[in-house]
Design an enzyme around this catalytic site. Structure first.
Site, short mmCIF file in Angstrom:
data_model
loop_
_atom_site.label_atom_id
_atom_site.label_comp_id
_atom_site.label_asym_id
_atom_site.label_seq_id
_atom_site.Cartn_x
_atom_site.Cartn_y
_atom_site.Cartn_z
N HIS A 63 0.83 -1.29 -0.58
CA HIS A 63 -0.19 0.26 0.07
C HIS A 63 0.46 1.02 0.03
CE1 HIS A 63 0.65 -0.48 4.33
NE2 HIS A 63 0.01 0.67 4.03
N HIS A 65 0.66 3.85 2.31
CA HIS A 65 1.45 4.36 3.33
C HIS A 65 3.36 4.72 3.15
CE1 HIS A 65 -1.70 4.35 6.40
NE2 HIS A 65 -2.21 5.19 5.52
N ASP A 67 5.89 4.58 4.43
CA ASP A 67 6.72 3.57 5.61
C ASP A 67 6.39 2.15 5.47
OD1 ASP A 67 4.34 2.89 6.79
OD2 ASP A 67 4.84 1.92 8.44
N HIS A 68 6.41 2.35 3.67
CA HIS A 68 6.49 1.01 2.93
C HIS A 68 6.97 1.62 1.31
CE1 HIS A 68 4.27 -1.71 5.42
NE2 HIS A 68 3.38 -0.35 5.85
N HIS A 140 -7.17 -1.71 5.45
CA HIS A 140 -6.67 -1.17 6.29
C HIS A 140 -7.66 0.33 6.03
CE1 HIS A 140 -3.48 0.53 7.65
NE2 HIS A 140 -3.22 0.96 7.18
N ASP A 211 -0.51 -3.94 5.86
CA ASP A 211 -1.40 -3.80 7.00
C ASP A 211 -2.43 -3.82 6.87
OD1 ASP A 211 1.28 -2.80 7.58
OD2 ASP A 211 0.33 -0.72 7.90
N HIS A 269 5.87 -5.38 11.45
CA HIS A 269 5.42 -4.02 11.31
C HIS A 269 4.79 -3.96 13.02
CE1 HIS A 269 2.07 -0.67 10.55
NE2 HIS A 269 3.41 -0.57 9.61
#
Length: 317
Positions: A63, A65, A67-68, A140, A211, A269
């Site tokens: 996805h 976000h 942090d990915h 999510h 996530d 995570h």
């Protein structure tokens, strides 16, 4: 096949954990590496390993976000600087193509190889003679996907003694028998592959989830998997927070693996609020639900042992 965790933290880097990234090392199966998510500073993590960026064949993003994905533009550039010239397949949500192309354009980063973008939808998103990858939409706060990677059955083992007894000559007929075909000998007799081979062994199944809060699609993708990698941002006492932010607790992850009858569960995570001294109790609670469970740390590596059909830790915490 080996699984190497390059980043196991949630949200932002900490002293203990970098942001999300996982390498599926398929050296034996296809001479390549598949990367799942690419959080900030993943290049620095790779420098601590034997991974060569030019060997990365595919990157799967769960996805959008940060942090990915914040480590992706830099890794793409370095792959070019280090002599990567073969195409790279990039899978992810529809916004991924715009993000990558815009970042490379504005930073004037020139790549020496083409990127083949694949917008992920539910269902089989990749298949060849050796592997299939199925994607599923999870739950999510933004669209996020889980991936089920399944190795097709291995080629049957040829029993040379049986082949010789049946009069099969050395040469191309043996290769056809090993590939599952029926061959005709010079005297007109037919020899079936099953006459001279042992049954083909099943390949591995690995499920890597983005996530997500607890959902049925996680169970579907994890069904009978040899390994499930599931996020566990919260502990069992913060269930409301998990639902509010679209995440899972460590007990949610264990429940998914248990109901899916998966063999091994590794959670990642992990929130920075969990210190090393908390992990013993977290593991104890998780293993009450799913016995073969672990908490991942950066640089933990697990190897697929074919004869035992188990994932065994070979390096790490």
């Amino acid at each position: 096949m080996q699984v190497l965790f390059l980043g196991t933290g949630a949200g932002m880097p900490s002293k203990q954990r970098n942001t999300s990234a996982l390498a599926l090392k398929l050296h034996e199966e296809r001479g390549a590496i598949w990367l799942f998510d690419c959080g900030e500073a993943v290049q620095h993590q790779i420098l601590e390993t034997t991974i060569k960026p030019r060997k990365i064949e595919k990157i799967f993003i769960t996805h959008m976000h940060g942090d990915h994905i914040f480590g992706l533009p830099g890794l793409l550039g370095s792959r070019s600087f280090q002599g990567g010239d073969v195409p790279l397949d990039l899978y992810g949500p529809k916004e991924l193509k715009e993000y990558v192309e815009t970042t490379l354009r504005l930073s004037r980063t020139h790549l020496t190889y083409p990127i083949r973008f694949h917008e992920v939808i539910e269902g089989v998103i990749f298949e060849d003679k050796t592997m299939t990858v199925e994607a599923g939409l999870l739950e999510h706060v933004i669209p996020t996907y889980g991936y089920r990677i399944k190795q097709k059955p291995l080629l049957p083992k040829l029993d040379m003694n049986k082949a010789m007894q049946l009069g099969v000559p050395k040469g191309p007929l043996l290769a056809k028998l090993k590939a599952g075909e029926t061959v005709e000998l010079e005297d007109g007799r037919n020899v079936k592959s099953s006459d001279v081979t042992e049954p083909a062994e099943p390949g591995f199944t690995v499920t890597i989830l983005g996530d997500t809060q607890y959902c049925s699609k996680s169970e579907h993708l994890s069904k009978d998997a040899d390994l499930v990698v599931h996020e566990a941002t919260f502990d069992g006492e913060t269930e409301k927070l998990a639902k509010d932010y679209g995440h899972s607790t460590i007990l949610d992850a264990a429940t998914v693996a248990s109901r899916a009858q998966a063999q091994k569960l590794i959670v990642n995570h992990v929130s920075a609020r969990f210190m090393p001294e908390h992990e013993k109790e977290l593991l104890k609670n998780m293993r009450k639900v799913h016995e073969d469970s672990e908490i991942a740390h950066d640089f933990d590596e697990f190897d697929w042992v074919k004869k035992d059909r188990k994932m065994v830790k070979i390096t790490g915490h």
